[in-house]
Design a protein around this motif. Structure first.
Motif, mmCIF file in Angstrom:
data_model
loop_
_atom_site.group_PDB
_atom_site.id
_atom_site.type_symbol
_atom_site.label_atom_id
_atom_site.label_comp_id
_atom_site.label_asym_id
_atom_site.label_seq_id
_atom_site.Cartn_x
_atom_site.Cartn_y
_atom_site.Cartn_z
ATOM 1 N N THR A 130 0.839 -1.183 0.000
ATOM 2 C CA THR A 130 0.000 0.000 0.000
ATOM 3 C C THR A 130 0.882 1.244 0.000
ATOM 4 O O THR A 130 2.098 1.161 0.194
ATOM 5 N N GLU A 131 0.258 2.399 -0.193
ATOM 6 C CA GLU A 131 1.015 3.648 -0.155
ATOM 7 C C GLU A 131 1.622 3.877 1.226
ATOM 8 O O GLU A 131 2.639 4.565 1.348
ATOM 9 N N ALA A 132 1.008 3.288 2.247
ATOM 10 C CA ALA A 132 1.516 3.457 3.611
ATOM 11 C C ALA A 132 2.704 2.547 3.905
ATOM 12 O O ALA A 132 3.543 2.874 4.736
ATOM 13 N N THR A 133 2.797 1.411 3.207
ATOM 14 C CA THR A 133 3.837 0.431 3.527
ATOM 15 C C THR A 133 4.979 0.403 2.518
ATOM 16 O O THR A 133 6.051 -0.126 2.810
ATOM 17 N N THR A 134 4.789 0.962 1.328
ATOM 18 C CA THR A 134 5.815 0.855 0.289
ATOM 19 C C THR A 134 7.096 1.584 0.668
ATOM 20 O O THR A 134 7.078 2.594 1.376
ATOM 21 N N GLY A 135 8.197 1.078 0.152
ATOM 22 C CA GLY A 135 9.488 1.731 0.348
ATOM 23 C C GLY A 135 9.774 2.783 -0.708
ATOM 24 O O GLY A 135 10.731 3.545 -0.585
ATOM 25 N N ASN A 136 8.961 2.841 -1.782
ATOM 26 C CA ASN A 136 9.149 3.822 -2.843
ATOM 27 C C ASN A 136 7.785 4.176 -3.432
ATOM 28 O O ASN A 136 7.276 3.504 -4.325
ATOM 29 N N LEU A 137 7.203 5.236 -2.908
ATOM 30 C CA LEU A 137 5.847 5.618 -3.306
ATOM 31 C C LEU A 137 5.782 6.012 -4.776
ATOM 32 O O LEU A 137 4.820 5.672 -5.475
ATOM 33 N N THR A 138 6.790 6.714 -5.264
ATOM 34 C CA THR A 138 6.797 7.117 -6.671
ATOM 35 C C THR A 138 6.767 5.906 -7.585
ATOM 36 O O THR A 138 6.003 5.852 -8.557
ATOM 37 N N GLN A 139 7.590 4.909 -7.278
ATOM 38 C CA GLN A 139 7.644 3.711 -8.109
ATOM 39 C C GLN A 139 6.333 2.942 -8.051
ATOM 40 O O GLN A 139 5.851 2.423 -9.070
ATOM 41 N N LEU A 140 5.726 2.881 -6.881
ATOM 42 C CA LEU A 140 4.440 2.181 -6.741
ATOM 43 C C LEU A 140 3.360 2.882 -7.563
ATOM 44 O O LEU A 140 2.567 2.228 -8.255
#
Length: 272
Positions: A130-140
């Motif tokens: 999720t956006e809360a757990t990802t290590g790279n929000l842009t890539q997600l």
């Protein structure tokens, strides 16, 4: 003959293009530099000057959107920007895809989308991010830009290394280097081969990690570079830890029959 377009004839895109040409595909790719376009064409690669600024810019770039398969290989500069410009670039790219007849897309992403947390179990493609757990929000968010394409495959590469990208070079002479963690690396040409494999085997509508199956210790990789290349060794390492590592599994691509030429990062070929 299947026509393949590659957005980004860079460090991975160029060897991919060269490999696909050898395999008999009709290949066209993009570069942002007119000088590089000239060099690429002279070497037998059909290159078109094309930029996203973030709107499309270039001459004759419409040819890039006349293929059956499109490989999107333009990594975000997440370390130096907030990612907004990159996501705007992808929105324009998605708009051009929607107006074309392209039905198959490979979007090159990164294992950076997985959470930064270490744990006992390896991260797999089935991980709920999720956006809360990802290590790279842009890539997600980049991955989500192309959702809805009829046949979309997302490839999450680990650390792309080998040849002139030498991990030991980045820590030479440094103090307090983290050497006790295990790596999620992939050799440059194995990454290109994996993308070509996906196209050949029609591995669509899936997500695949591109990570070599052996997760060597960082310290061992650095010391191997020192030994083989005569680099300056790190001056000191952080204390070793018994905690879990952040391991990303590459088992899924192996299950399709793909073999790595360099499964162990200790064996990656390098050149100064």
């Amino acid at each position: 003959m299947t026509k393949i377009s590659i957005i980004g004839l860079g460090w991975i895109g160029l060897p991919l293009a060269q490999l696909l040409i050898k395999q008999g595909y009709d290949v066209v790719g993009s570069t942002t530099s007119s000088e590089k376009q000239t060099t690429l064409k002279a070497s037998g690669v059909n290159a078109i000057q094309f930029s996203l600024v973030p709107f499309p810019q270039g001459k004759g770039f419409q040819e890039l959107f006349t293929s059956e398969v499109l490989v999107i290989n333009i990594p975000p500069r997440s370390r130096t920007t907030d990612g907004k410009f990159y996501l705007e670039q992808l929105k324009f790219l998605r708009s051009m895809v929607d107006q074309s007849g392209i039905g198959k897309i490979i979007y090159v992403s990164s294992t950076g989308v997985y959470p930064d947390e270490n744990r006992q179990d390896a991260y797999t493609e089935e991980e709920e991010i999720t956006e809360a757990t990802t290590g790279n929000l842009t890539q997600l968010k980049g991955e989500s830009t192309f959702q809805g394409i009829r046949e979309l495959t997302i490839v999450r590469f680990g650390g792309l290394l080998g040849d002139d990208r030498i991990p030991g070079k980045y820590v030479a002479g440094r103090d307090n280097v983290a050497g006790h963690t295990r790596v999620n690396f992939i050799y440059r040409n194995d990454a290109a081969r994996m993308l070509a494999w996906i196209i050949e085997k029609e591995l669509w509508n899936t997500t695949l990690n591109g990570v070599a199956p052996v997760h060597s210790l960082r310290k061992d990789v650095y010391e191997r570079n020192v030994l083989d290349l005569g680099l300056e060794a790190p001056k000191s390492y952080q204390n070793s830890s018994t905690e879990n590592d952040r391991i990303v599994s590459g088992d899924k691509i192996l299950s399709t029959g793909f073999d790595f030429d360099y499964p162990d990062p200790l064996d990656f070929p390098y050149s100064l």
